[in-house]
Design a protein around this motif. Structure first.
Motif, mmCIF file in Angstrom:
data_model
loop_
_atom_site.group_PDB
_atom_site.id
_atom_site.type_symbol
_atom_site.label_atom_id
_atom_site.label_comp_id
_atom_site.label_asym_id
_atom_site.label_seq_id
_atom_site.Cartn_x
_atom_site.Cartn_y
_atom_site.Cartn_z
ATOM 1 N N GLY A 115 0.808 -1.220 0.000
ATOM 2 C CA GLY A 115 0.000 0.000 0.000
ATOM 3 C C GLY A 115 0.836 1.264 0.000
ATOM 4 O O GLY A 115 0.328 2.334 -0.297
ATOM 5 N N ASP A 116 2.132 1.161 0.348
ATOM 6 C CA ASP A 116 2.972 2.366 0.392
ATOM 7 C C ASP A 116 3.408 2.763 -1.021
ATOM 8 O O ASP A 116 3.548 1.934 -1.904
ATOM 9 C CB ASP A 116 4.219 2.112 1.251
ATOM 10 C CG ASP A 116 3.881 2.090 2.727
ATOM 11 O OD1 ASP A 116 2.849 2.690 3.092
ATOM 12 O OD2 ASP A 116 4.624 1.451 3.493
ATOM 13 N N LYS A 117 3.639 4.084 -1.170
ATOM 14 C CA LYS A 117 4.078 4.589 -2.471
ATOM 15 C C LYS A 117 5.596 4.479 -2.586
ATOM 16 O O LYS A 117 6.321 4.752 -1.629
ATOM 17 C CB LYS A 117 3.683 6.065 -2.607
ATOM 18 C CG LYS A 117 2.274 6.252 -3.123
ATOM 19 C CD LYS A 117 1.866 7.690 -3.010
ATOM 20 C CE LYS A 117 2.039 8.407 -4.324
ATOM 21 N NZ LYS A 117 1.580 9.803 -4.226
ATOM 22 N N VAL A 118 6.057 4.089 -3.759
ATOM 23 C CA VAL A 118 7.501 4.082 -4.005
ATOM 24 C C VAL A 118 7.779 4.916 -5.251
ATOM 25 O O VAL A 118 6.899 5.125 -6.074
ATOM 26 C CB VAL A 118 8.050 2.649 -4.190
ATOM 27 C CG1 VAL A 118 8.070 1.908 -2.879
ATOM 28 C CG2 VAL A 118 7.264 1.883 -5.243
ATOM 29 N N PHE A 119 9.021 5.396 -5.352
ATOM 30 C CA PHE A 119 9.372 6.324 -6.425
ATOM 31 C C PHE A 119 10.462 5.775 -7.324
ATOM 32 O O PHE A 119 11.424 5.185 -6.843
ATOM 33 C CB PHE A 119 9.844 7.650 -5.822
ATOM 34 C CG PHE A 119 8.821 8.296 -4.957
ATOM 35 C CD1 PHE A 119 7.772 9.005 -5.520
ATOM 36 C CD2 PHE A 119 8.883 8.168 -3.584
ATOM 37 C CE1 PHE A 119 6.813 9.587 -4.720
ATOM 38 C CE2 PHE A 119 7.932 8.752 -2.773
ATOM 39 C CZ PHE A 119 6.890 9.466 -3.350
ATOM 40 N N ALA A 120 10.292 5.998 -8.616
ATOM 41 C CA ALA A 120 11.317 5.619 -9.581
ATOM 42 C C ALA A 120 12.624 6.295 -9.206
ATOM 43 O O ALA A 120 12.626 7.430 -8.754
ATOM 44 C CB ALA A 120 10.895 6.044 -10.983
ATOM 45 N N GLY A 121 13.719 5.583 -9.374
ATOM 46 C CA GLY A 121 15.020 6.162 -9.079
ATOM 47 C C GLY A 121 15.515 5.856 -7.679
ATOM 48 O O GLY A 121 16.673 6.042 -7.369
ATOM 49 N N SER A 122 14.597 5.383 -6.786
ATOM 50 C CA SER A 122 15.067 4.999 -5.460
ATOM 51 C C SER A 122 15.521 3.541 -5.503
ATOM 52 O O SER A 122 15.249 2.811 -6.450
ATOM 53 C CB SER A 122 13.996 5.237 -4.403
ATOM 54 O OG SER A 122 12.791 4.634 -4.749
ATOM 55 N N LEU A 123 16.227 3.118 -4.456
ATOM 56 C CA LEU A 123 16.810 1.776 -4.439
ATOM 57 C C LEU A 123 16.245 0.973 -3.276
ATOM 58 O O LEU A 123 15.950 1.520 -2.226
ATOM 59 C CB LEU A 123 18.333 1.874 -4.263
ATOM 60 C CG LEU A 123 19.094 2.628 -5.350
ATOM 61 C CD1 LEU A 123 20.477 2.990 -4.849
ATOM 62 C CD2 LEU A 123 19.177 1.793 -6.616
ATOM 63 N N THR A 124 16.103 -0.340 -3.479
ATOM 64 C CA THR A 124 15.708 -1.181 -2.352
ATOM 65 C C THR A 124 16.978 -1.659 -1.673
ATOM 66 O O THR A 124 17.869 -2.175 -2.339
ATOM 67 C CB THR A 124 14.922 -2.419 -2.809
ATOM 68 O OG1 THR A 124 15.688 -3.084 -3.799
ATOM 69 C CG2 THR A 124 13.576 -2.049 -3.364
ATOM 70 N N ASP A 125 17.066 -1.469 -0.373
ATOM 71 C CA ASP A 125 18.239 -1.968 0.342
ATOM 72 C C ASP A 125 18.118 -3.463 0.577
ATOM 73 O O ASP A 125 19.072 -4.201 0.521
ATOM 74 C CB ASP A 125 18.410 -1.228 1.680
ATOM 75 C CG ASP A 125 19.314 -0.026 1.505
ATOM 76 O OD1 ASP A 125 19.501 0.371 0.342
ATOM 77 O OD2 ASP A 125 19.819 0.496 2.516
ATOM 78 N N ASN A 126 16.897 -3.903 0.917
ATOM 79 C CA ASN A 126 16.651 -5.336 0.996
ATOM 80 C C ASN A 126 15.173 -5.584 0.793
ATOM 81 O O ASN A 126 14.373 -4.659 0.783
ATOM 82 C CB ASN A 126 17.126 -5.904 2.347
ATOM 83 C CG ASN A 126 16.415 -5.251 3.510
ATOM 84 O OD1 ASN A 126 15.230 -4.934 3.421
ATOM 85 N ND2 ASN A 126 17.118 -5.043 4.603
#
Lengths: 76, 633
Positions: B186-197
């Protein structure tokens, strides 16, 4: 109307910019031409019934500039 | 013709190298082996080879009714050729082409900051098909509603909503905050960010240029090309200047009948450094900003910002973090830690910002105890209350205490009044109707606010004004700790706009700093609107300058950078105009010829580019965090 975004090779002379701007503007059905000198990009709105993004790409290639990528966005 | 054109522009650098070799061979023939005929032949070949690419550029510009520098050079070279000055014509074309090459290389440097930004933009994505299998596709081929899979360490390719999985996201490229944030379904994520894990699946809401990151890139790209008033003037000037030089050349020929002099005028009059000088400063300055999380909307914004003398700040969310934290607490019970643990346990059940601040504070004190609690009820507008066979607990404001006949001693009342005077929100806790704790909670001041504002003043800012909707006491308390000249409290958003208008009427150039959410009118009214710490569409649209990172260090850097960029532009215009003036004097005195004139021109172009490059590495000193804490105390 659709919007074309053309990525060119690096532009180095400011006069290239005017040249590309005028050449693209002179095409039938094209409006809102923006040449981004530093990003090496051309953005333009065009009427799909009169011209195509590939045609714009040819116009720029004819002036002697590389077109690396062409993107088209349909305007709703 | 067109094919030749493309072939030549692709191989221009090789042609330049070939000309260099031919000139060298010619010099060897002339002076070492003394066969002047061979030397002349080499120079003729070099001239023709060099003139072709220049003439082609000139011709295609002329077709579009543009009189370019190339046209001046072409005419000059052909002229030199006609009168048999092969050495001059070869040297001029070589210098012109070689100058182009160096320009290209150095311009790449000034553009490098933005290029590194665009290279961070995602290019491919793992599309999840209906059968559950994934395939790698170009991000441009994605549509709204597509599901994409992102693996640990991977880059988020689109703006969207998590529909499966959780993970820590590093959103530094969007929010400037480098601490990873936990995100789940349900949370918003943004292009260009990275997943740490964590592996997550995202439902796409926007792609490519429509994403927040895409908009940031677009903004910076357009900013670099949107000219400052000086650059626009020069540009206009150059469109008349170049044809004027051509006419002057012709006039000189007609009047003096001196053909060599006329073509020399054409070369000397080339507006090379003039055309490139102002834009190149802009590109380097804006590029430096982008690298440091400062997005400036073009040369106009840079120019106006450099003239700002009055800075108007909003308090909440700008000077302060907008996050609550505990300022001070007083205890009246026997076991302070146990009481704090009780309070924290109660506050854990609420999601009120005050409660969260208290839970965090207790946690930071290292109190781990988790006492049993009776069932709690909310007393509207007062707080929380709970009672079982063992004890009764009250957490809330003074009205809750009064309603339950909790006795408040004179010393406790003094503590409460003290907190209130500081503008804090006060939370009280009573156990069995006996007052145990008084806690003050307040909005936290940004750690670098003081240093940053001081740096702004040192950089020449005359007046800093704080506007706030908060009460006077709270406003005064914040202002006292900062180099702020004026405070206006208890304002409505429209009052803030009126203040901005008033300052403008007094003749000040006003910058307004706000979070872009409820300050939009003030941001738009001020000469320069500075959006702080929100990568939101609203802030991007209404602000002239966007600080990706909510820091005053960044604000101070932006201000000095704007001033330096404007100064740099002026230096470059001075260098360019000075060069032309010196060349003309040299011509009159008789020390400058076509070849040497072109040489000086190319040098001046490189000088302005190198001068602009000084802006790229410029970063104001990072604040030492210890220093800041000390200053705040």
């Amino acid at each position: 109307m659709a919007k074309a975004i053309l990525q060119l090779g690096a532009l180095t002379c400011p006069s290239c910019m005017t040249k590309i701007q005028k050449a693209v503007e002179n095409q039938d059905g094209v409006s809102n031409v923006k040449v981004l000198f530093n990003a090496g990009k051309v953005r333009a709105d065009f009427d799909e019934s009169k011209t195509s993004a590939d045609n714009l790409s040819d116009v720029i290639t004819d002036l002697g500039y590389d077109v690396l990528k062409v993107k088209v966005k349909e305007n709703a | 013709m067109n094919k030749l054109n493309i072939w030549i522009s692709k191989h221009q650098n090789k042609i330049t190298a070939a000309i260099a070799i031919l000139i060298a061979l010619s010099l060897i023939s002339n002076y070492l082996i003394k066969i002047p005929v061979a030397g002349t032949v080499f120079m003729i070949i070099a001239s023709i080879l060099g003139a072709i690419p220049v003439a082609l550029h000139a011709f295609s510009a002329l077709k579009n009714k543009v009189i370019s520098i190339e046209l001046l050079v072409t005419i000059a070279v052909i002229g030199a050729f006609i009168i048999g000055e092969y050495e001059e014509s070869a040297v001029v074309t070589f210098l012109f082409l070689f100058g182009n090459y160096l320009e290209q290389k150095t311009l790449e440097k000034t553009r490098s900051s933005v290029k590194s930004l665009t290279q961070m933009a995602p290019t491919t994505a793992e599309l999840v098909n209906e059968d559950g299998k994934t395939e790698t596709v170009d991000v441009d081929d994605l549509d709204e509603g597509d599901h994409v899979l992102v693996k640990p360490g991977g880059q988020i390719p689109v703006d969207g909503k998590i529909i499966d999985g959780t993970g820590y996201m590093n959103e530094a490229s969007i929010t400037g905050e480098s601490t990873p944030v936990k995100k789940g379904i349900g949370d918003k994520v943004f292009a260009g960010s990275l997943t740490d894990n964590g592996t997550i699946t995202i439902e796409t809401t926007s792609v490519g240029e429509d994403t927040t990151f895409g908009k940031i890139i677009e903004l910076v790209e357009e900013a670099q090309d949107s000219q400052s008033p000086a650059a626009r003037f020069i540009d206009k000037f150059a469109t008349y200047y170049t044809p004027a030089v051509l006419i002057i050349g012709i006039l000189v020929w007609i009047i003096t009948q001196d053909f060599p002099l006329a073509i020399t005028v054409l070369v000397l009059g080339c507006p090379g450094a003039l055309v490139i000088g102002a834009p190149v400063s802009n590109v380097a300055g804006i590029g430096n900003g982008a690298k440091n999380g400062i997005l400036m909307k073009g040369g106009n914004a840079v120019n106006t910002f450099s003239h700002v003398d009055t800075l108007v700040l909003d308090k909440t969310g700008t000077l302060t973090t907008g996050k609550m934290s505990v300022t001070e607490f007083s205890d009246y019970g026997k076991d302070k830690n146990h009481d704090l643990a009780l309070l924290s346990a109660v506050e854990k059940t609420s999601d009120h910002p005050l409660g969260q601040a208290i839970v965090k504070h207790v946690n930071d004190l290292g109190i781990k105890e988790t006492p049993e609690l009776p069932e709690l009820d909310t007393v509207k507008g007062q707080g929380l209350m709970g009672q079982n066979d063992d004890f009764k607990i009250l957490v809330g404001n003074a009205r809750l205490m009064k309603a339950n006949n909790v006795k408040i001693s004179a010393s406790a009342q003094k503590d409460i009044d003290g907190r209130m005077n500081d503008g804090d929100s006060v939370v009280l806790m009573a156990v069995n109707d006996e007052l145990r704790l008084v806690i003050g909670v307040n909005d936290q001041l940004r750690s670098d606010a003081r240093e940053g504002l001081q740096a702004l003043k040192d950089a020449g800012l005359k007046r800093i004004v704080m506007l706030t909707g908060d009460n006077k006491v709270a406003a005064q308390r914040v202002a006292e700790r900062l180099p702020i000249d004026e405070v206006h409290a208890e304002l409505l958003p429209e009052d803030k706009v009126d203040f901005v208008k008033k300052f403008k009427e007094q003749g000040s150039t006003v910058a307004f700093v706000g979070d872009g959410i409820n300050d939009s009118p003030s941001l738009a009214t001020a000469d320069i609107g500075i959006g702080m710490g929100t990568g939101t569409d609203v802030a991007i649209e209404t602000s002239d300058i966007i600080l990706v990172k909510s820091s005053f260090d960044a604000l101070a850097h932006a201000y000095t950078l704007a001033k330096k960029t404007v100064a740099n532009t002026k230096e470059n215009i001075f260098i360019a105009v000075g060069t032309v003036a010196l060349l003309l004097i040299g011509l009159v005195v008789g020390v400058i010829h076509m070849g040497s004139g072109m040489f000086v021109h190319e040098i001046s172009i490189l000088v302005v580019i190198f001068n602009a490059m000084r802006l790229i590495g410029n970063k104001s000193q990072k604040l030492d965090s210890n220093q800041v804490v000390q200053a705040a105390n």
